[in-house]
Design an enzyme around this catalytic site. Structure first.
Site, PDB file in Angstrom:
ATOM      1  N   ASN A 196       0.977  -1.144   0.467  1.00 34.74           N
ATOM      2  CA  ASN A 196       0.043   0.144  -0.166  1.00 34.74           C
ATOM      3  C   ASN A 196       0.654   0.987   0.389  1.00 34.74           C
ATOM      4  O   ASN A 196       1.439   1.398  -0.869  1.00 34.74           O
ATOM      5  CB  ASN A 196      -0.773   0.010   0.808  1.00 34.74           C
ATOM      6  CG  ASN A 196      -0.697  -0.269   2.657  1.00 34.74           C
ATOM      7  OD1 ASN A 196      -0.495  -1.136   2.977  1.00 34.74           O
ATOM      8  ND2 ASN A 196      -0.500   0.542   3.159  1.00 34.74           N
ATOM      9  N   ASP A 197       0.735   2.043   1.358  1.00 32.80           N
ATOM     10  CA  ASP A 197       1.706   3.615   0.704  1.00 32.80           C
ATOM     11  C   ASP A 197       2.366   3.492   0.627  1.00 32.80           C
ATOM     12  O   ASP A 197       3.735   2.828   0.838  1.00 32.80           O
ATOM     13  CB  ASP A 197       1.403   4.092   1.717  1.00 32.80           C
ATOM     14  CG  ASP A 197      -0.265   4.376   2.801  1.00 32.80           C
ATOM     15  OD1 ASP A 197      -1.076   3.847   2.215  1.00 32.80           O
ATOM     16  OD2 ASP A 197      -0.194   5.011   3.778  1.00 32.80           O
ATOM     17  N   PRO A 198       2.629   4.425  -0.555  1.00 39.43           N
ATOM     18  CA  PRO A 198       4.432   4.710  -0.589  1.00 39.43           C
ATOM     19  C   PRO A 198       5.868   5.444   0.478  1.00 39.43           C
ATOM     20  O   PRO A 198       3.977   6.754   1.038  1.00 39.43           O
ATOM     21  CB  PRO A 198       4.359   6.291  -2.186  1.00 39.43           C
ATOM     22  CG  PRO A 198       3.406   6.256  -2.138  1.00 39.43           C
ATOM     23  CD  PRO A 198       2.046   5.379  -1.594  1.00 39.43           C
TER      24      PRO A 198
ATOM     25  N   GLN B 257       4.680  -0.063   1.289  1.00 39.19           N
ATOM     26  CA  GLN B 257       4.188  -0.567   3.135  1.00 39.19           C
ATOM     27  C   GLN B 257       4.236  -2.016   2.415  1.00 39.19           C
ATOM     28  O   GLN B 257       3.433  -2.041   1.141  1.00 39.19           O
ATOM     29  CB  GLN B 257       2.721  -0.448   3.159  1.00 39.19           C
ATOM     30  CG  GLN B 257       2.681   1.802   4.366  1.00 39.19           C
ATOM     31  CD  GLN B 257       2.966   1.333   5.822  1.00 39.19           C
ATOM     32  OE1 GLN B 257       2.188   0.812   6.324  1.00 39.19           O
ATOM     33  NE2 GLN B 257       4.269   1.304   5.978  1.00 39.19           N
TER      34      GLN B 257
ATOM     35  N   SER C 254       3.050   4.591   7.669  1.00 41.55           N
ATOM     36  CA  SER C 254       3.635   5.057   6.878  1.00 41.55           C
ATOM     37  C   SER C 254       4.529   6.913   7.347  1.00 41.55           C
ATOM     38  O   SER C 254       3.820   7.035   8.612  1.00 41.55           O
ATOM     39  CB  SER C 254       2.511   5.721   5.983  1.00 41.55           C
ATOM     40  OG  SER C 254       2.085   4.763   5.262  1.00 41.55           O
TER      41      SER C 254
END
Length: 571
Positions: free
Chosen positions: A59-61, A76, A120
């Site tokens: 998921n998140d950069p 992630q 994050s």
């Protein structure tokens, strides 16, 4: 951290609030699936040139940066399965933002302050010292969130392979008693003011109000919270905030610490309640530590977006090697968790985009980084192709499942544009109401991407022009409702309005087509839409590409250039 699909958002929120006694952690959590790994990975809908690891969930950069000749992307990642869980900071490096080499995981739960998760955050490069990662650690089963940091073990290692978490002053920020400790996450890249003080933002919420708390530090170790948030709005939780300056004139990017009358500031927030992001343009008062959006910049769910489709948890960074600001964003799957487990992977990163302020100064523009063009292979063209109502003409000679398409449409006049109803303020609802199959006046016209030969499946990307009382309204749609014969997947009609002057009687599109992705940029990056789709028939060499018109006003394809796209080397 963001991990739920739009279609199940409200059910997931309700269930998790019950499970966690009101603690905010809006994730679809499937403990029985978090460590389920398939023996083989399905290649059918895997992308050829978008970033995704060989298998499992992403998921998140996180913390993208350029340092000592290499681009770094942290993200992630679940190393054990293809649903959210077991999250670590995976780490890849690149020379060109397109081809990537995976390294060992940079950050993973190993300390009391991140025992239950490493969520994050961002990276900041300190002059003469090098990069520091600041991230959110989860300290208990109640998802209590604190802000932690890590530094490279060997600053002389060109890949920055190993990262360590110093014991000194870690975590560096703990939520005060008046802050919701289970909604307190995602520190931004830091900026240094003229007062020689570093500042960061941390996303949070109080009741229905989303906010970004500001923290300041002289030494990057001891941090003090400002009396009030830098900004807040009645939008629900702010995740993954991003705050940076852009030039009023020109395309060059700026270091995050730049201030002055020649810049305006961008505050972007990812909205936990809607699964969309929005940004405002405004003024940053460094003395009062306040950000004030312009009156013309809508500060709500209806605000401007980088992307009106499947694009979330974005993070930008300044690239000093090319004087540009680069934007990363995550695109989740739109199929089911069972599909994800079966195919052995879930999630991609959108193509990195360059960001700058439009010459009108009313919005940002984003466009694929120039390095993507190096993957262009065989080229085909179409010029001066007339499209009457009901026409669809195939673009042949390319691999339509993995292509890059640029096209400019022209029309003779605006007289046949349909009347615009002022109640049509929601672009997505309007796209659902007036899809590509609904005959119009000026439009719908555009591309039919990932189409089967007989159009049982297709994902149309199209314009539709309406006539309002004082101006024309242009709608751009990417409609997944006909994208697949499968009935158990999310197939939204994503859309956005385009702020464009139609005096030239031209509209342009660029669509990046990549098996399960259609990533579209309208009018030079003014309105962009990423869709995830899962065709059954229109796969690999059975996918087709068409230009079409379903409006009574004839349309001309002035120019169309399309390229086969080579695979990126992503290890």
């Amino acid at each position: 951290m963001v991990l739920s699909k739009v279609i199940t958002l409200f059910v997931a929120v309700f269930c998790l609030l019950l499970i966690n006694n009101g603690v905010e952690a809006f994730h679809n959590v499937y403990p029985h699936l978090q460590s389920v790994s398939t023996l083989s990975v399905s290649e059918t809908h895997r992308t050829g040139y978008h970033f995704q690891p060989p298998r499992n969930w992403i998921n998140d950069p996180n913390g993208p940066m350029y340092y000592n000749g290499y681009y770094h992307l942290f993200y992630q990642y679940n190393p054990n399965g293809s649903v959210w869980g077991n999250i670590v900071w995976a780490h890849s490096v690149s020379k060109d933002l397109i081809n990537w080499k995976a390294l060992e995981h940079a950050i993973y739960p190993s300390k009391p302050f991140d025992k239950y998760g490493c969520w994050s955050g961002s990276a900041t490069i300190l002059p003469d010292k090098g990069p520091v990662i600041q991230y959110t650690g989860i300290i208990d089963e109640n998802n209590t969130q604190v802000q932690c940091y890590a530094v490279p073990e060997d600053i002389n290692d060109p890949f920055l392979t190993k990262w360590v978490k110093p014991d000194e002053n870690n975590p560096f920020v703990i939520a005060d008693l008046d802050v919701n400790g289970s909604a307190f996450r995602d520190p931004t890249t830091a900026w240094k003011g003229k007062d020689d003080t570093w500042r960061i933002l941390v996303g949070s919420r109080s009741k229905d109000k989303g906010m970004a708390y500001l923290y300041r530090s002289k030494d990057f170790m001891k941090w003090t919270r400002a009396k009030k948030p830098i900004h807040s709005a009645n939008t629900g939780m702010w995740e993954c905030p991003d705050f940076y300056p852009v030039l009023l004139k020109g395309k060059n990017g700026l270091d995050t610490s730049i201030e002055g009358s020649h810049v305006t500031h961008v505050l972007k927030n990812s909205l936990d309640m809607t699964r969309f992001e929005y940004y405002t343009l405004g003024t940053y008062d460094a003395v009062k530590e306040k950000y004030v959006p312009r009156k013309s910049s809508v500060d709500s769910w209806a605000g401007l977006r980088y992307d009106y489709g499947n694009f979330y948890a974005s993070k930008s960074f300044f690239d000093p090697s090319k004087n540009r600001r680069v934007l990363w964003g995550w695109a989740n799957e739109s199929d089911t968790k069972e599909d994800d487990v079966k195919k052995g992977w879930a999630g991609i990163q959108a193509i990195p985009r360059t960001v700058w302020l439009d010459s009108s100064e009313r919005q940002l523009l984003t466009w694929p980084v120039i390095e993507l063009d190096t993957l262009r292979d065989k080229k085909v063209s179409m010029n001066n192709q007339k499209l009457e109502k009901g026409n669809h003409v195939e673009v042949t000679g390319i691999t339509a499942a993995q292509a890059d398409v640029e096209v400019t449409f022209t029309f003779s006049n605006l007289d046949k544009a349909e009347a615009y109803d002022p109640s049509w303020v929601n672009a997505q609802d309007l796209c659902s109401k007036k899809g590509s199959k609904v005959e119009g006046g000026l439009g719908p016209f555009g591309l039919l991407t990932l189409a089967s030969q007989n159009l049982e499946e297709f994902t149309p990307v199209f314009f539709r022009v309406f006539k309002a009382s004082k101006k024309h309204v242009v709608l751009l749609c990417s409609d997944a409702s006909s994208s697949s014969l499968k009935s158990d997947i999310y197939k939204p009609s994503f859309a956005g309005f385009v702020d464009v002057d139609l005096a030239s009687k031209k509209l342009s599109l660029r669509s990046l087509i990549d098996h399960s992705v259609v990533e579209t940029f309208g009018e030079g990056g003014k309105t962009n839409i990423l869709s995830r789709v899962y065709p059954v028939l229109a796969v690999t060499n059975q996918a087709h590409l068409f230009v079409f018109n379903n409006g009574t006003e004839p349309i001309h394809v002035e120019t169309l250039n399309a390229w086969n796209m080579k695979n990126a080397d992503i290890q």
